[in-house]
Design a protein around this motif. Structure first.
Motif, mmCIF file in Angstrom:
data_model
loop_
_atom_site.group_PDB
_atom_site.id
_atom_site.type_symbol
_atom_site.label_atom_id
_atom_site.label_comp_id
_atom_site.label_asym_id
_atom_site.label_seq_id
_atom_site.Cartn_x
_atom_site.Cartn_y
_atom_site.Cartn_z
ATOM 1 N N GLU A 59 8.239 9.925 8.251
ATOM 2 C CA GLU A 59 6.802 10.152 8.335
ATOM 3 C C GLU A 59 6.126 8.796 8.456
ATOM 4 O O GLU A 59 6.614 7.795 7.921
ATOM 5 C CB GLU A 59 6.306 10.885 7.090
ATOM 6 C CG GLU A 59 4.841 11.283 7.141
ATOM 7 C CD GLU A 59 4.564 12.415 8.140
ATOM 8 O OE1 GLU A 59 3.973 12.098 9.186
ATOM 9 O OE2 GLU A 59 4.926 13.563 7.859
ATOM 10 N N SER A 60 5.022 8.743 9.181
ATOM 11 C CA SER A 60 4.295 7.484 9.381
ATOM 12 C C SER A 60 2.857 7.641 8.909
ATOM 13 O O SER A 60 2.253 8.715 9.062
ATOM 14 C CB SER A 60 4.313 7.074 10.855
ATOM 15 O OG SER A 60 5.626 6.865 11.322
ATOM 16 N N TRP A 61 2.309 6.572 8.331
ATOM 17 C CA TRP A 61 0.915 6.554 7.891
ATOM 18 C C TRP A 61 0.294 5.215 8.218
ATOM 19 O O TRP A 61 0.986 4.239 8.516
ATOM 20 C CB TRP A 61 0.833 6.763 6.368
ATOM 21 C CG TRP A 61 1.432 8.025 5.864
ATOM 22 C CD1 TRP A 61 0.918 9.282 5.946
ATOM 23 C CD2 TRP A 61 2.678 8.158 5.179
ATOM 24 N NE1 TRP A 61 1.751 10.184 5.357
ATOM 25 C CE2 TRP A 61 2.847 9.532 4.872
ATOM 26 C CE3 TRP A 61 3.675 7.265 4.779
ATOM 27 C CZ2 TRP A 61 3.954 10.014 4.202
ATOM 28 C CZ3 TRP A 61 4.776 7.746 4.108
ATOM 29 C CH2 TRP A 61 4.917 9.107 3.836
ATOM 30 N N ASN A 62 -1.003 5.205 8.111
ATOM 31 C CA ASN A 62 -1.750 3.960 8.210
ATOM 32 C C ASN A 62 -2.287 3.648 6.816
ATOM 33 O O ASN A 62 -3.284 4.204 6.380
ATOM 34 C CB ASN A 62 -2.894 4.090 9.215
ATOM 35 C CG ASN A 62 -3.556 2.765 9.502
ATOM 36 O OD1 ASN A 62 -2.933 1.715 9.435
ATOM 37 N ND2 ASN A 62 -4.842 2.798 9.819
ATOM 38 N N LEU A 63 -1.560 2.796 6.074
ATOM 39 C CA LEU A 63 -1.990 2.437 4.724
ATOM 40 C C LEU A 63 -3.255 1.602 4.802
ATOM 41 O O LEU A 63 -3.363 0.696 5.628
ATOM 42 C CB LEU A 63 -0.886 1.644 4.020
ATOM 43 C CG LEU A 63 0.447 2.366 3.782
ATOM 44 C CD1 LEU A 63 1.382 1.465 2.981
ATOM 45 C CD2 LEU A 63 0.226 3.681 3.064
ATOM 46 N N PRO A 91 -3.500 -5.733 5.744
ATOM 47 C CA PRO A 91 -4.702 -6.188 6.459
ATOM 48 C C PRO A 91 -5.903 -5.298 6.138
ATOM 49 O O PRO A 91 -5.756 -4.144 5.713
ATOM 50 C CB PRO A 91 -4.309 -6.070 7.933
ATOM 51 C CG PRO A 91 -2.831 -5.897 7.948
ATOM 52 C CD PRO A 91 -2.457 -5.272 6.651
ATOM 53 N N ALA A 92 -7.073 -5.826 6.387
ATOM 54 C CA ALA A 92 -8.296 -5.062 6.131
ATOM 55 C C ALA A 92 -8.354 -3.803 6.987
ATOM 56 O O ALA A 92 -8.877 -2.769 6.565
ATOM 57 C CB ALA A 92 -9.513 -5.942 6.388
ATOM 58 N N GLY A 93 -7.806 -3.867 8.211
ATOM 59 C CA GLY A 93 -7.832 -2.711 9.098
ATOM 60 C C GLY A 93 -6.732 -1.709 8.838
ATOM 61 O O GLY A 93 -6.650 -0.691 9.519
ATOM 62 N N GLY A 94 -5.866 -1.991 7.867
ATOM 63 C CA GLY A 94 -4.786 -1.073 7.550
ATOM 64 C C GLY A 94 -3.447 -1.554 8.068
ATOM 65 O O GLY A 94 -3.362 -2.500 8.869
ATOM 66 N N LEU A 95 -2.383 -0.906 7.613
ATOM 67 C CA LEU A 95 -1.031 -1.288 7.986
ATOM 68 C C LEU A 95 -0.223 -0.033 8.320
ATOM 69 O O LEU A 95 -0.110 0.885 7.503
ATOM 70 C CB LEU A 95 -0.351 -2.040 6.830
ATOM 71 C CG LEU A 95 1.103 -2.442 7.021
ATOM 72 C CD1 LEU A 95 1.224 -3.487 8.137
ATOM 73 C CD2 LEU A 95 1.685 -2.982 5.720
ATOM 74 N N GLY A 96 0.306 0.024 9.542
ATOM 75 C CA GLY A 96 1.142 1.153 9.937
ATOM 76 C C GLY A 96 2.497 1.083 9.245
ATOM 77 O O GLY A 96 3.196 0.066 9.329
ATOM 78 N N CYS A 109 -10.439 8.997 2.849
ATOM 79 C CA CYS A 109 -9.894 8.425 1.619
ATOM 80 C C CYS A 109 -8.598 9.131 1.225
ATOM 81 O O CYS A 109 -7.577 8.493 0.965
ATOM 82 C CB CYS A 109 -10.931 8.534 0.506
ATOM 83 S SG CYS A 109 -10.346 7.976 -1.115
ATOM 84 N N VAL A 110 -8.628 10.458 1.213
ATOM 85 C CA VAL A 110 -7.449 11.229 0.817
ATOM 86 C C VAL A 110 -6.323 11.048 1.826
ATOM 87 O O VAL A 110 -5.150 10.933 1.458
ATOM 88 C CB VAL A 110 -7.817 12.718 0.662
ATOM 89 C CG1 VAL A 110 -6.577 13.550 0.385
ATOM 90 C CG2 VAL A 110 -8.842 12.882 -0.461
ATOM 91 N N ALA A 111 -6.664 10.995 3.133
ATOM 92 C CA ALA A 111 -5.649 10.822 4.171
ATOM 93 C C ALA A 111 -4.961 9.465 4.059
ATOM 94 O O ALA A 111 -3.816 9.309 4.488
ATOM 95 C CB ALA A 111 -6.277 10.968 5.549
ATOM 96 N N ALA A 112 -5.642 8.490 3.452
ATOM 97 C CA ALA A 112 -5.061 7.159 3.279
ATOM 98 C C ALA A 112 -4.209 7.072 2.019
ATOM 99 O O ALA A 112 -3.679 6.002 1.701
ATOM 100 C CB ALA A 112 -6.162 6.107 3.230
#
Length: 479
Positions: free
Chosen positions: A87-91, A68-73, A109-112
């Motif tokens: 580990e979990s991220w918001n792609l 999605p445009a808002g990101g994906l957990g 940007c780097v955190a994504a």
């Protein structure tokens, strides 16, 4: 311990997630290594596509349309022999991270897991095997540019959850619009978990709280510069239990409120009904969990089971028994002061319906009245239950139709029977019955008298004949 980066395939139709485990394993043989990628809904991210794990790297490929445009957990679970770590991220879509080049934008940007290009000063997809800028420290080349207020956490809701965690929890506070990550940790930093958020505003963050062990955990938020602020407490408690249903039956059409009795039921997200399969919402009331039984799709007695869903896990519950819909026979009306009393007869069943489950409406032409003050009398002796209610201030209403609403079930009873009419009829019929009975009785008595008198008449006639015959014989002798 775990880092990741994202890239897109040359066709731009798929996304590649690359995960690296920064571990040194000392073992005589290569360790058993595997990775599992799941979304915040518990679904496999790589379903139907390639998922490769070669220590210390994992690769997951999924279709770009699923981002999605808002990101994906996304959560990755890495297993090395018998040990696991997650580990979990918001792609995010790297090409959508745009704006004025600042420390904050570079850090986001780097955190994504994307690549920040200092030459073009934009966020782009990270080429595989490229580690040009894989740390936020590289963003220090920019002035801080973080002219923002420190975030504050006021509360987290819910602040008590089960071992399985909680979907869609909310952190409320101030200045939360620049938060990049959420951290959940205990007193021991080894229990640290970094989780992505699902939505963000200046005063609210929505997140998925992962599962954990029983006890208290602290919740903090991270800014793009890597600093952490605020602290809320979330407590992990035991799983819900399903002990009893009240009532444990429903009519076939469904819609009956079923109370689930047990412990920690406030942690239940929804109910999975097994037959027919469907997802049902719940309402929490005091220590009870309430849901409305769906239609069974059949008019026969049958049992069905259901399960409690907590986050993405399942807890077995009890069995609900369906019976045929209740059957109403007739209704009568009777004036009672200023009110009109309606009495409805119902066949005896096994549903044990209560007054609060019934709504009755009476129709006079196109006018509809609600019948109040329900009272149910159960009688297995005669095979009929009665339901009494009253239409207030309408003693002379001419009711033609009665509608009974029970959950999803509506039953119509036609053909009114006015009680006054029956009373008058009874007073007319009773004298007629008495007259007929007396006539029958007298007729029988008359027949009995005739039967008794007939032999007596015969005897008298015989005596008269014998006397006449004797007189005739005497006369003949004299001559």
């Amino acid at each position: 311990m775990i880092s990741f980066q994202v890239d897109e395939t040359p066709s731009h139709e798929e996304i590649i997630v690359s995960v690296t485990a920064h571990l040194r394993v000392v073992a005589p043989e290569a360790p058993v290594f595997s990775c599992a990628f799941t979304t915040e809904q518990g679904e496999s991210l790589c379903a139907g596509s390639e998922n490769i794990a070669v220590f210390p790297n994992c690769f997951c490929v999924f279709f770009r349309e699923n981002l999605p445009a808002g990101g994906l957990g996304v959560t990755v679970m890495i297993s090395i022999d018998s040990q696991t770590s997650s580990e979990s991220w918001n792609l995010k879509n790297c090409s959508l991270i745009q704006g004025k080049p600042t420390f904050a934008l570079c850090s986001e940007c780097v955190a994504a897991g994307c690549l920040w290009s200092f030459t073009q000063r934009i966020c782009a997809w990270m080429p595989l095997n490229s580690y040009e800028t894989d740390k936020q420290d590289t963003c220090q080349k920019y002035p801080s540019g973080l002219n923002i207020s420190k975030p504050e956490i006021d509360s987290i809701h819910p602040n008590e959850i089960s071992f399985y965690g909680k979907n869609y929890a909310n952190i409320t506070g101030k200045h939360l619009d620049h938060v990049t990550k959420i951290r959940i940790h205990g007193n021991n930093d080894c229990n640290l978990k970094k989780v992505p958020f699902q939505s963000r505003s200046s005063d609210r963050l929505t997140l998925h709280i992962p599962g954990g062990n029983k006890g208290r955990m602290n919740v903090s938020v991270e800014l793009p510069d890597g600093t952490w602020y605020g602290s809320a407490v979330v407590t992990y408690r035991s799983l819900p239990s399903c002990d009893l249903l009240s009532p444990s039956t429903s009519w076939a059409s469904g819609g009956r409120a079923i109370n689930i009795l047990g412990t920690n039921l406030q942690f239940v997200d929804w109910i999975e009904h097994m037959d027919p399969p469907q997802k049902l919402g719940v309402q929490f009331n005091s220590s009870n969990l309430v849901y409305y039984a769906p239609s069974s799709g059949a008019g026969t007695t049958r049992n069905t089971t259901f399960r409690l869903k907590v986050v993405n896990e399942t807890i077995r519950c009890a069995t609900l028994t369906y019976h045929p819909d209740p059957e109403f026979i007739r209704f009568t009306t009777l004036s009672s002061g200023d009110n009109l009393k309606i009495t409805i007869e119902k066949k005896v069943d096994k549903l044990n319906i209560s007054e609060r489950e019934i709504n009755i409406f009476a129709l006079e032409g196109v006018t509809e009245y609600k019948c109040e003050e329900h009272k149910i009398e159960h009688s297995k002796l005669f095979g009929v239950d009665t339901i009494d209610c009253q239409i207030l201030q309408k003693c002379n209403a001419k009711i033609e139709l009665v509608k009974i609403h029970i959950g999803n079930y509506i039953f119509e009873v036609t053909g009114p029977r006015n009680m006054s009419y029956w009373i008058i009829s009874i007073f007319i019929i009773i004298p007629v019955i008495i007259v007929v009975f007396v006539w029958i009785y007298l007729s029988k008595r008359k027949n009995q008298m005739n039967q008794r008198l007939e032999p007596l008449g015969c005897d008298i006639r015989n005596e008269i004949r014998q006397d006449a015959l004797m007189e005739t014989q005497e006369t003949q002798c004299q001559l």
